[in-house]
Write a protein that holds these residues in place. Structure first.
Motif, PDB file in Angstrom:
ATOM      1  N   LEU A  28       0.833  -1.205   0.000  1.00 34.24           N
ATOM      2  CA  LEU A  28       0.000   0.000   0.000  1.00 34.24           C
ATOM      3  C   LEU A  28       0.869   1.257   0.000  1.00 34.24           C
ATOM      4  O   LEU A  28       0.595   2.226  -0.722  1.00 34.24           O
ATOM      5  CB  LEU A  28      -0.922   0.010   1.223  1.00 34.24           C
ATOM      6  N   VAL A  29       1.910   1.233   0.823  1.00 39.32           N
ATOM      7  CA  VAL A  29       2.817   2.384   0.907  1.00 39.32           C
ATOM      8  C   VAL A  29       3.580   2.570  -0.396  1.00 39.32           C
ATOM      9  O   VAL A  29       3.669   3.680  -0.937  1.00 39.32           O
ATOM     10  CB  VAL A  29       3.802   2.211   2.082  1.00 39.32           C
ATOM     11  N   GLN A  30       4.124   1.475  -0.921  1.00 35.21           N
ATOM     12  CA  GLN A  30       4.928   1.575  -2.143  1.00 35.21           C
ATOM     13  C   GLN A  30       4.084   2.015  -3.335  1.00 35.21           C
ATOM     14  O   GLN A  30       4.532   2.827  -4.150  1.00 35.21           O
ATOM     15  CB  GLN A  30       5.599   0.232  -2.442  1.00 35.21           C
ATOM     16  N   ASP A  31       2.867   1.522  -3.422  1.00 34.24           N
ATOM     17  CA  ASP A  31       1.983   1.923  -4.518  1.00 34.24           C
ATOM     18  C   ASP A  31       1.688   3.424  -4.444  1.00 34.24           C
ATOM     19  O   ASP A  31       1.603   4.106  -5.480  1.00 34.24           O
ATOM     20  CB  ASP A  31       0.672   1.139  -4.475  1.00 34.24           C
ATOM     21  N   THR A  32       1.519   3.924  -3.225  1.00 36.15           N
ATOM     22  CA  THR A  32       1.262   5.357  -3.054  1.00 36.15           C
ATOM     23  C   THR A  32       2.481   6.174  -3.470  1.00 36.15           C
ATOM     24  O   THR A  32       2.361   7.191  -4.173  1.00 36.15           O
ATOM     25  CB  THR A  32       0.879   5.665  -1.595  1.00 36.15           C
ATOM     26  N   LYS A  33       3.652   5.732  -3.049  1.00 39.93           N
ATOM     27  CA  LYS A  33       4.880   6.429  -3.432  1.00 39.93           C
ATOM     28  C   LYS A  33       5.073   6.423  -4.948  1.00 39.93           C
ATOM     29  O   LYS A  33       5.510   7.425  -5.535  1.00 39.93           O
ATOM     30  CB  LYS A  33       6.083   5.778  -2.749  1.00 39.93           C
ATOM     31  N   ASN A  34       4.739   5.320  -5.575  1.00 40.78           N
ATOM     32  CA  ASN A  34       4.897   5.225  -7.026  1.00 40.78           C
ATOM     33  C   ASN A  34       3.995   6.220  -7.755  1.00 40.78           C
ATOM     34  O   ASN A  34       4.372   6.760  -8.803  1.00 40.78           O
ATOM     35  CB  ASN A  34       4.592   3.803  -7.503  1.00 40.78           C
ATOM     36  N   LEU A  35       2.793   6.447  -7.205  1.00 45.64           N
ATOM     37  CA  LEU A  35       1.897   7.426  -7.815  1.00 45.64           C
ATOM     38  C   LEU A  35       2.406   8.854  -7.625  1.00 45.64           C
ATOM     39  O   LEU A  35       2.184   9.720  -8.483  1.00 45.64           O
ATOM     40  CB  LEU A  35       0.493   7.313  -7.205  1.00 45.64           C
ATOM     41  N   LEU A  36       3.083   9.093  -6.510  1.00 42.32           N
ATOM     42  CA  LEU A  36       3.543  10.447  -6.201  1.00 42.32           C
ATOM     43  C   LEU A  36       4.860  10.807  -6.892  1.00 42.32           C
ATOM     44  O   LEU A  36       5.163  11.988  -7.082  1.00 42.32           O
ATOM     45  CB  LEU A  36       3.697  10.608  -4.682  1.00 42.32           C
ATOM     46  N   LYS A  37       5.635   9.806  -7.284  1.00 37.29           N
ATOM     47  CA  LYS A  37       6.954  10.075  -7.881  1.00 37.29           C
ATOM     48  C   LYS A  37       6.891  10.968  -9.104  1.00 37.29           C
ATOM     49  O   LYS A  37       7.652  11.950  -9.204  1.00 37.29           O
ATOM     50  CB  LYS A  37       7.648   8.751  -8.216  1.00 37.29           C
ATOM     51  N   PRO A  38       6.030  10.689 -10.099  1.00 35.24           N
ATOM     52  CA  PRO A  38       5.993  11.564 -11.282  1.00 35.24           C
ATOM     53  C   PRO A  38       5.623  13.006 -10.943  1.00 35.24           C
ATOM     54  O   PRO A  38       6.100  13.938 -11.594  1.00 35.24           O
ATOM     55  CB  PRO A  38       4.916  10.917 -12.166  1.00 35.24           C
ATOM     56  N   ILE A  39       4.778  13.188  -9.931  1.00 33.29           N
ATOM     57  CA  ILE A  39       4.359  14.539  -9.538  1.00 33.29           C
ATOM     58  C   ILE A  39       5.540  15.301  -8.956  1.00 33.29           C
ATOM     59  O   ILE A  39       5.788  16.460  -9.310  1.00 33.29           O
ATOM     60  CB  ILE A  39       3.202  14.475  -8.526  1.00 33.29           C
ATOM     61  N   THR A  40       6.294  14.650  -8.074  1.00 34.35           N
ATOM     62  CA  THR A  40       7.452  15.322  -7.476  1.00 34.35           C
ATOM     63  C   THR A  40       8.537  15.578  -8.525  1.00 34.35           C
ATOM     64  O   THR A  40       9.260  16.566  -8.451  1.00 34.35           O
ATOM     65  CB  THR A  40       8.038  14.474  -6.332  1.00 34.35           C
ATOM     66  N   HIS A  41       8.620  14.701  -9.524  1.00 35.29           N
ATOM     67  CA  HIS A  41       9.618  14.892 -10.585  1.00 35.29           C
ATOM     68  C   HIS A  41       9.274  16.110 -11.441  1.00 35.29           C
ATOM     69  O   HIS A  41      10.148  16.890 -11.823  1.00 35.29           O
ATOM     70  CB  HIS A  41       9.680  13.640 -11.462  1.00 35.29           C
ATOM     71  N   ASN A  42       7.983  16.290 -11.731  1.00 44.03           N
ATOM     72  CA  ASN A  42       7.568  17.387 -12.604  1.00 44.03           C
ATOM     73  C   ASN A  42       7.430  18.714 -11.867  1.00 44.03           C
ATOM     74  O   ASN A  42       7.779  19.763 -12.394  1.00 44.03           O
ATOM     75  CB  ASN A  42       6.224  17.052 -13.277  1.00 44.03           C
ATOM     76  N   ARG A  43       6.908  18.645 -10.642  1.00 42.71           N
ATOM     77  CA  ARG A  43       6.585  19.876  -9.928  1.00 42.71           C
ATOM     78  C   ARG A  43       7.513  20.166  -8.759  1.00 42.71           C
ATOM     79  O   ARG A  43       7.472  21.242  -8.204  1.00 42.71           O
ATOM     80  CB  ARG A  43       5.142  19.799  -9.412  1.00 42.71           C
ATOM     81  N   LYS A  44       8.253  19.165  -8.340  1.00 44.94           N
ATOM     82  CA  LYS A  44       9.173  19.271  -7.204  1.00 44.94           C
ATOM     83  C   LYS A  44       8.443  19.296  -5.857  1.00 44.94           C
ATOM     84  O   LYS A  44       8.858  18.667  -4.906  1.00 44.94           O
ATOM     85  CB  LYS A  44      10.078  20.508  -7.305  1.00 44.94           C
ATOM     86  N   ILE A  45       7.350  20.062  -5.771  1.00 43.78           N
ATOM     87  CA  ILE A  45       6.654  20.220  -4.494  1.00 43.78           C
ATOM     88  C   ILE A  45       5.276  19.570  -4.575  1.00 43.78           C
ATOM     89  O   ILE A  45       4.491  19.860  -5.490  1.00 43.78           O
ATOM     90  CB  ILE A  45       6.501  21.709  -4.117  1.00 43.78           C
ATOM     91  N   LEU A  46       5.002  18.709  -3.633  1.00 47.30           N
ATOM     92  CA  LEU A  46       3.684  18.073  -3.568  1.00 47.30           C
ATOM     93  C   LEU A  46       2.692  18.978  -2.858  1.00 47.30           C
ATOM     94  O   LEU A  46       3.031  19.701  -1.925  1.00 47.30           O
ATOM     95  CB  LEU A  46       3.765  16.753  -2.795  1.00 47.30           C
ATOM     96  N   GLU A  47       1.443  18.911  -3.312  1.00 52.99           N
ATOM     97  CA  GLU A  47       0.359  19.569  -2.603  1.00 52.99           C
ATOM     98  C   GLU A  47      -0.420  18.517  -1.822  1.00 52.99           C
ATOM     99  O   GLU A  47      -0.360  17.325  -2.135  1.00 52.99           O
ATOM    100  CB  GLU A  47      -0.559  20.294  -3.590  1.00 52.99           C
ATOM    101  N   LEU A  48      -1.145  18.968  -0.815  1.00 50.15           N
ATOM    102  CA  LEU A  48      -1.903  18.030   0.015  1.00 50.15           C
ATOM    103  C   LEU A  48      -2.908  17.237  -0.828  1.00 50.15           C
ATOM    104  O   LEU A  48      -3.087  16.035  -0.624  1.00 50.15           O
ATOM    105  CB  LEU A  48      -2.627  18.772   1.137  1.00 50.15           C
ATOM    106  N   ASN A  49      -3.535  17.897  -1.778  1.00 47.65           N
ATOM    107  CA  ASN A  49      -4.500  17.191  -2.631  1.00 47.65           C
ATOM    108  C   ASN A  49      -3.838  16.062  -3.419  1.00 47.65           C
ATOM    109  O   ASN A  49      -4.487  15.047  -3.714  1.00 47.65           O
ATOM    110  CB  ASN A  49      -5.183  18.175  -3.588  1.00 47.65           C
ATOM    111  N   ASP A  50      -2.564  16.248  -3.793  1.00 51.39           N
ATOM    112  CA  ASP A  50      -1.850  15.174  -4.491  1.00 51.39           C
ATOM    113  C   ASP A  50      -1.762  13.927  -3.608  1.00 51.39           C
ATOM    114  O   ASP A  50      -1.969  12.798  -4.066  1.00 51.39           O
ATOM    115  CB  ASP A  50      -0.424  15.621  -4.864  1.00 51.39           C
ATOM    116  N   ILE A  51      -1.430  14.144  -2.349  1.00 46.74           N
ATOM    117  CA  ILE A  51      -1.258  13.030  -1.408  1.00 46.74           C
ATOM    118  C   ILE A  51      -2.599  12.345  -1.140  1.00 46.74           C
ATOM    119  O   ILE A  51      -2.704  11.111  -1.187  1.00 46.74           O
ATOM    120  CB  ILE A  51      -0.636  13.545  -0.097  1.00 46.74           C
ATOM    121  N   LEU A  52      -3.644  13.154  -0.888  1.00 46.99           N
ATOM    122  CA  LEU A  52      -4.963  12.578  -0.625  1.00 46.99           C
ATOM    123  C   LEU A  52      -5.473  11.801  -1.829  1.00 46.99           C
ATOM    124  O   LEU A  52      -6.057  10.716  -1.684  1.00 46.99           O
ATOM    125  CB  LEU A  52      -5.954  13.685  -0.256  1.00 46.99           C
ATOM    126  N   SER A  53      -5.265  12.339  -3.015  1.00 52.70           N
ATOM    127  CA  SER A  53      -5.710  11.670  -4.231  1.00 52.70           C
ATOM    128  C   SER A  53      -4.978  10.355  -4.449  1.00 52.70           C
ATOM    129  O   SER A  53      -5.586   9.345  -4.845  1.00 52.70           O
ATOM    130  CB  SER A  53      -5.505  12.596  -5.435  1.00 52.70           C
TER     131      SER A  53
END
Length: 263
Positions: A28-53
């Protein structure tokens, strides 16, 4: 906390190993991290909505978890292993999964999450930088605002109930585990299974050995089951650790009656 919940669940399920379920939590944790990786690569900074989504997608879409609205009082809804197998459960057990993901992400992000002391429905507060939201793990992690909280509170307590600060205070992981076991205990008492309810209280004492209210309830249930010696020992221990004088008189009177039965 999630591993402790698994160990307790394994005892109830008579399962000798929890490795498969620990692997699932890691997934569950790794799948979540995998979804967030492209966002951090493109935007550098995550927003809370990114994490919740990302958590919503992983927990509820990819792995298919849902709140059990049809058989809510089924005891399996309160057992973490059974919930992992069935992919449905109570708010508090889905909350443990949600918290596991968030707390595993918090070492890499400025995240903080905690369960709340909200009556009747387990909720989680998530803080990310200056943002704070309350989410409902029973309903796909929906963000809950004050009007919803008030409505649920009045439905659970009474029309006169008001939203108080204490209801949105954070609780410890230990208190979450106690609340989970209390859910099980209440259902067992309602189904007239006092022996099993007593077993749950004994587990609660392992989690919180210095909690007077649990000792008192255990002693009361032992007396009801006619386990006189055990009830006397439990209530005597309660009298030693209770700080609130309001509970002492009732316990003392019960203790006198129990001892009189031995004469």
């Amino acid at each position: 906390m999630s591993e402790t919940a698994l160990l307790i669940a394994a005892q109830d399920q008579k399962t000798s190993s929890i490795d498969r379920y620990k692997d699932h939590l890691d997934r569950l944790v790794q799948d979540t991290k995998n979804l967030l990786k492209p966002i951090t690569h493109n935007r550098k900074i995550l927003e809370l909505n990114d994490i919740l989504s990302a958590i919503e997608t992983v927990l509820y879409d990819v792995h298919g978890y849902e709140g059990d609205t049809e058989t809510y009082d089924n005891l399996e809804n309160a057992n973490l292993i059974a919930v992992i197998e069935r992919r449905k459960g109570l708010p508090i057990v889905l909350g443990i999964l949600y918290l596991h993901i968030i707390q595993s992400l918090s070492s890499e992000q400025s995240l903080f999450a905690a369960g709340l002391n909200f009556p009747g429905h387990f909720l989680i507060r998530i803080s990310y930088g200056k943002e704070h939201v309350i989410v409902d793990p029973f309903d796909r992690g929906q963000v809950r605002e004050t009007p919803w909280l008030r409505a649920i509170l009045k439905g659970f307590m009474s029309d006169q109930a008001e939203l108080r600060t204490e209801f949105t205070q954070s609780v410890s992981n230990r208190n979450i585990l106690l609340r989970l076991q209390n859910n099980i205990k209440v259902r067992l008492i309602e189904s007239e299974e006092p022996e099993k309810a007593l077993e749950v209280l004994e587990k609660m004492l392992l989690i919180a050995p210095n909690e007077p209210a649990i000792w008192f309830e255990a002693g009361t249930l032992q007396a009801y089951l006619n386990n006189i010696l055990a009830a006397i020992e439990t209530l005597e221990h309660y009298l030693l650790i209770e700080q609130d004088h309001r509970g002492l008189m009732e316990a003392s009177q019960m203790l006198q009656k129990l001892k009189a039965q031995l004469n």
